[in-house]
Structures are given as structure tokens and as C-alpha cells.
Design a protein around this motif. Structure first.
Motif, PDB file in Angstrom:
ATOM      1  N   MET A 123       7.526   1.251  10.516  1.00 16.68           N
ATOM      2  CA  MET A 123       7.022   0.929   9.186  1.00 16.68           C
ATOM      3  C   MET A 123       7.938  -0.056   8.474  1.00 16.68           C
ATOM      4  O   MET A 123       7.477  -0.959   7.751  1.00 16.68           O
ATOM      5  N   ASN A 127       6.616  -3.620   7.150  1.00 20.73           N
ATOM      6  CA  ASN A 127       6.736  -4.012   5.749  1.00 20.73           C
ATOM      7  C   ASN A 127       7.578  -5.271   5.590  1.00 20.73           C
ATOM      8  O   ASN A 127       7.306  -6.111   4.729  1.00 20.73           O
ATOM      9  N   THR A 147      -0.145  -0.472   3.851  1.00 20.36           N
ATOM     10  CA  THR A 147       0.046   0.266   5.093  1.00 20.36           C
ATOM     11  C   THR A 147       0.599   1.660   4.819  1.00 20.36           C
ATOM     12  O   THR A 147       1.553   1.817   4.065  1.00 20.36           O
ATOM     13  N   LYS A 148      -0.006   2.644   5.424  1.00 21.48           N
ATOM     14  CA  LYS A 148       0.458   4.019   5.330  1.00 21.48           C
ATOM     15  C   LYS A 148       0.626   4.574   6.743  1.00 21.48           C
ATOM     16  O   LYS A 148      -0.082   4.170   7.672  1.00 21.48           O
ATOM     17  N   ALA A 149       1.544   5.503   6.899  1.00 25.95           N
ATOM     18  CA  ALA A 149       1.778   6.130   8.199  1.00 25.95           C
ATOM     19  C   ALA A 149       1.183   7.533   8.233  1.00 25.95           C
ATOM     20  O   ALA A 149       1.157   8.230   7.219  1.00 25.95           O
TER      21      ALA A 149
END
Length: 229
Positions: A123, A127, A147-149
Motif C-alpha cells: 500500500m 500510494n 485505494t483501500k486494503a
């Protein structure tokens, strides 16, 4: 014909890469090292340990007459920005095509993982790539928020002990659940080992579920100028 040294954390990734590049004029030489994944729960395990080992291995593969290196493990790929510069041949991370894709659009993504140890580094790498070229803090925050995990729990240990069927079933189910829960977002199977499950989940749900294999061949074709057989 060029030679690509493929750096894996698990042997199961060999067949995926061989199949993805079967139609290209390349020689693939595989290097498998599961050690970092086995050490990641140790108290003294840190990014410095990853960097040292990855740096040593990249140099070794380069010395073994490789023309380029493909790093298929996201844990290894997370430190490439720092370590790839120490070898004189191109080094490509398995998530490089995804980074390129993310930079080309403004859609929202959920990146699904099975290996918790790879989440933070991947991530951060994503980013950082999204923020390249942005000129103010507000733009940086907006890029990172796309963006998300999401971790699919209880799965990575299955593939590490060779339970491919169990891994496939649980990852497919997890990806399908994410697709149903967030239909407005693109679901990404962030690790190479998840690619077969991503293809099945995408077919089952009718949703786009992106995997590292989806554009790898075309990306390598552009970056390394490899031709088809």
C-alpha cells in the motif's frame, strides 16, 4: 531471446508465470526463496531484513546472466524502489502493471491480500506511485483515498503448506464477497497466488476483478521489448 530471472517466495508462482509468458520468446529462470515469509513473525524481523536479502538476491540473479528480473512476491517488491537501483538490469515488480493502471485513471480500488505481511509495504508503494506528480497535499490525500486494503483471513497458510484447493476456494469466496459488498469499486487480487481465484470470482460475479497476471505479459512486452513466438 532474452533471459528473465524470476524471483519467487513460493514455488506455486512458477507455473503462473510460465503460462502467462508461454507465447513469448523468453527464457525464464526461476529462483524460489520462502525464507522471508518463514521469518516474518520473528521479533527482530524488519524491513531492513527484507532489504538486505532482496538486495543480495537481485545482485545474484543479475550475475547469473539474466537480462531482466521479475519479482513476483509483493513482500519482496515492496522494497524495489530502494534495492533495484543496485543492479544494472531492469527489475520489474509483480505490481508494476497495477501501479501503471492506477496512475492512468481515477477509479476507486479495493486491494485484497491473503498475506498480512505484504499489506503495509504494498500500500505504501501504491500510494507513493499515485502521489508522483501531485503538487499539493490535498491532491496527495485524494490520490491515497482511492485505494483501500482488505485482508482475506486464514488463507495464506493454506498455500504455504501446499493446500492449493483450499486456498483457491477460500480466496475465490473472499473476492466474491468483496465484489458484492462494493460493486462501485474495482477489486484487485494484490498477490500473484490469487490470480486463478480472481479469474474464477470474476466469472462467477460478472464483476471486474483485476489480478497481477491480467496485464503482465503486455507490460513486459512494452518494458523489455519481448516478442511473441
Amino acid at each position: 531471446m532474452i533471459t528473465i530471472g524470476c524471483y519467487h517466495a513460493h514455488y506455486s508462482n512458477i507455473a503462473l508465470i510460465e503460462e502467462a509468458l508461454a507465447s513469448y520468446e523468453v527464457e525464464l529462470v526461476h529462483y524460489v526463496d520462502p525464507g522471508l515469509d518463514r521469518l516474518k513473525q520473528d521479533k527482530n524481523f524488519s524491513e531492513a531484513v527484507i532489504r538486505e536479502k532482496v538486495s543480495q538476491t537481485l545482485k545474484w540473479i543479475a550475475q547469473c546472466h539474466a537480462d531482466a528480473i521479475l519479482v513476483t512476491c509483493t513482500l519482496f517488491a515492496a522494497v524495489l524502489a530502494h534495492e533495484a537501483q543496485h543492479v544494472s538490469i531492469p527489475v520489474i515488480g509483480i505490481d508494476d502493471p497495477l501501479l501503471h493502471k492506477l496512475q492512468q485513471d481515477s477509479q476507486e480500488y479495493i486491494l485484497a491480500f491473503t498475506n498480512a505481511a505484504t499489506v503495509e509495504g504494498t500500500m505504501a508503494r501504491i500510494n507513493e506511485a499515485l502521489q508522483q506528480g501531485e503538487i499539493n497535499e490535498q491532491a496527495n490525500v485524494a490520490a491515497a483515498s482511492r485505494t483501500k486494503a482488505a485482508l482475506i483471513p486464514g488463507t495464506f497458510e493454506l498455500i504455504m503448506r501446499g493446500d492449493k484447493e483450499g486456498y483457491m476456494e477460500m480466496v475465490t469466496t473472499g473476492l466474491q464477497q468483496l465484489a458484492v459488498q462494493s460493486p462501485e469499486k474495482i477489486i484487485v487480487a494484490a498477490q500473484l497466488s490469487m490470480a486463478p481465484a480472481a479469474a474464477l470470482a470474476s466469472a462467477n460475479t460478472g464483476s471486474e476483478i483485476y489480478s497481477p497476471l491480467e496485464s503482465l505479459a503486455s507490460y513486459l512486452e512494452q518494458q523489455l521489448n519481448i516478442g511473441r513466438r
